[in-house]
Design a protein around this motif. Structure first.
Motif, PDB file in Angstrom:
ATOM      1  N   TYR A 244       0.990  -1.124   0.140  1.00  0.00           N
ATOM      2  CA  TYR A 244      -0.062   0.095  -0.051  1.00  0.00           C
ATOM      3  C   TYR A 244       0.911   1.250  -0.197  1.00  0.00           C
ATOM      4  O   TYR A 244       0.517   2.173  -0.731  1.00  0.00           O
ATOM      5  CB  TYR A 244      -0.830  -0.021   1.475  1.00  0.00           C
ATOM      6  N   THR A 295      -4.212  -2.154  -3.658  1.00  0.00           N
ATOM      7  CA  THR A 295      -4.003  -2.980  -2.717  1.00  0.00           C
ATOM      8  C   THR A 295      -5.546  -3.981  -2.473  1.00  0.00           C
ATOM      9  O   THR A 295      -5.507  -5.274  -2.322  1.00  0.00           O
ATOM     10  CB  THR A 295      -3.984  -2.389  -1.296  1.00  0.00           C
ATOM     11  N   THR A 304      -6.747  -4.097   3.039  1.00  0.00           N
ATOM     12  CA  THR A 304      -6.636  -2.836   2.699  1.00  0.00           C
ATOM     13  C   THR A 304      -7.295  -2.061   3.975  1.00  0.00           C
ATOM     14  O   THR A 304      -6.684  -1.122   4.170  1.00  0.00           O
ATOM     15  CB  THR A 304      -7.443  -2.529   1.408  1.00  0.00           C
TER      16      THR A 304
END
Length: 412
Positions: A244, A295, A304
């Motif tokens: 991320y 992500t 996520t």
């Protein structure tokens, strides 16, 4: 075309006509040269998903045979891995690929492994059934082969022969499943068109190739390295948090292009995000949306949510205690560290031992001026020691100097 996913093709007009006439079967190959796919493979997986969503039938090929040989690189021979290692990696890749495709409905995806038809292929079969359709001059002229031949190390016959095997894969899939399109990266162009030539010469049929561009940054530099190395899709090799953060750190100049390539947002959604980002660049709205979308695509919605919560907890005053241990460990893995002995270690020790302060004297002055924090709470007592009640999930404590200088304490 609008998303920038097409670099080269054999005949785009003919391919468009074939697609308009009805669903076609297409394939993309993935060689198990590592235990995980990476960001480059992600582009191919996204292309496959786009085509399947448009109604076409995907064949995802895992190269159990070609993975034993190794596709020629720009420089240096690949290491020949043991058969059991390649087989294990092939299983891992298969599991990753399956997350991106649907295996139900009229255009259900199918997984195939080229070891099925290559494992028992004899040298005579290869030379008579495949090799006779290839011309040495054409094989030598292919970009990667030419570069390797011009280098000091040269190229082995093993890697030189790889293009025969990949071409044979296309022919086998054409004969078995009516496959008429192969997609792949632009650096694979020579190998891709080898299959179209083999099918034309041996089967008298016309098939197609579609190549995606090599993704670079706006400044022309190579795309796809994190601080720890490649952008792996396997969460055990690159944590969802680090994944991320990689996308979150994208440059403003790359956002529109990356949203087009790596997400399934519509044209209107992308235009809106880009416009908002330009109006308020300090909010990094484009980067946040890009990181969230990619992500979620790779690691799922739940993972996520966890990494977004971790980012907010670390940098925006969110609830640290609400995070799970693994996410917190991943999120703090690159922070300055210090050991914690419960009942003994103080925040002053943490600041000094981690290097956030140059010594205990400087650390005391930071605490005295109200600039030291433990788990987001201002430290008032410079003699306060770390107790069990201070521990966050994962047996960690988070300390901070000022607003942005973070460190992590780990219980001995």
């Amino acid at each position: 075309m609008w998303r920038g996913l097409i670099s080269q093709s054999t005949d785009l007009d003919a391919l468009r006509e074939a697609m308009d006439a009805g669903p076609i079967t297409f394939y993309t190959g993935y060689d198990p040269t590592a235990p995980s796919l990476h960001h480059g493979h992600l582009v191919q997986l996204i292309v496959m998903r786009h085509l399947q969503l448009a109604g076409h039938r995907p064949l995802a090929l895992v190269g159990g045979a070609t993975g034993l040989i190794g596709d020629p690189r720009q420089s240096g021979e690949r290491t020949l891995n043991e058969a059991d290692v390649v087989a294990d990696w092939a299983d891992k890749l298969r599991a990753q690929i399956e997350r991106f495709l649907s295996f139900e409905g009229d255009n259900a995806a199918r997984m195939v492994n080229n070891y099925e038809w290559t494992g028992d292929l004899t040298a005579i079969d290869l030379l008579r059934g495949v090799g006779k359709y290839f011309r040495l001059g054409t094989m030598i002229a292919k970009d990667t082969v030419a570069r390797r031949l011009a280098s000091e190390e040269g190229i082995s016959f093993t890697e030189f022969s790889y293009q025969l095997l990949q071409a044979n894969d296309f022919r086998e899939l054409y004969k078995r499943y009516g496959c008429t399109l192969q997609t792949g990266g632009n650096d694979q162009w020579g190998n891709l068109v080898g299959g179209t030539e083999l099918i034309r010469k041996s089967e008298g049929a016309s098939v197609h190739v579609l190549a995606t561009p090599l993704i670079t940054k706006a400044d022309g530099t190579k795309f796809g390295k994190s601080e720890g190395g490649a952008i792996w899709l396997n969460p055990e090799m690159l944590s969802p948090y680090a994944f991320y953060q990689f996308w979150l750190n994208s440059d403003d100049a790359d956002i529109e292009r990356f949203l087009k390539v790596f997400t399934f947002l519509s044209r209107e959604e992308i235009e809106t995000v880009v416009a908002q980002s330009k109006e308020e660049p300090w909010k990094r709205l484009g980067q946040r949306r890009l990181a969230e979308e990619v992500t979620t695509l790779v690691h799922g919605e739940e993972a996520t949510k966890k990494v977004i919560a971790a980012s907010e907890a670390l940098f925006s005053g969110g609830d640290l205690s609400a995070l799970d241990a693994q996410t917190l460990i991943d999120a703090t893995s690159s922070l300055p560290r210090a050991e914690v002995e419960l009942g003994v270690t103080t925040v002053i020790d943490l600041l000094a031992d981690s290097g956030l302060e140059k010594g205990r004297g400087a650390a005391r002055r930071t605490v005295a001026s109200g600039g030291a924090y433990l788990n987001g709470v201002k430290v008032e007592d410079e003699e306060q020691t770390i107790s069990e009640s201070d521990l966050l999930p994962g047996n960690l404590v988070l300390f901070r100097k000022g607003r942005k200088n973070l460190g992590v304490g780990v219980v001995k």
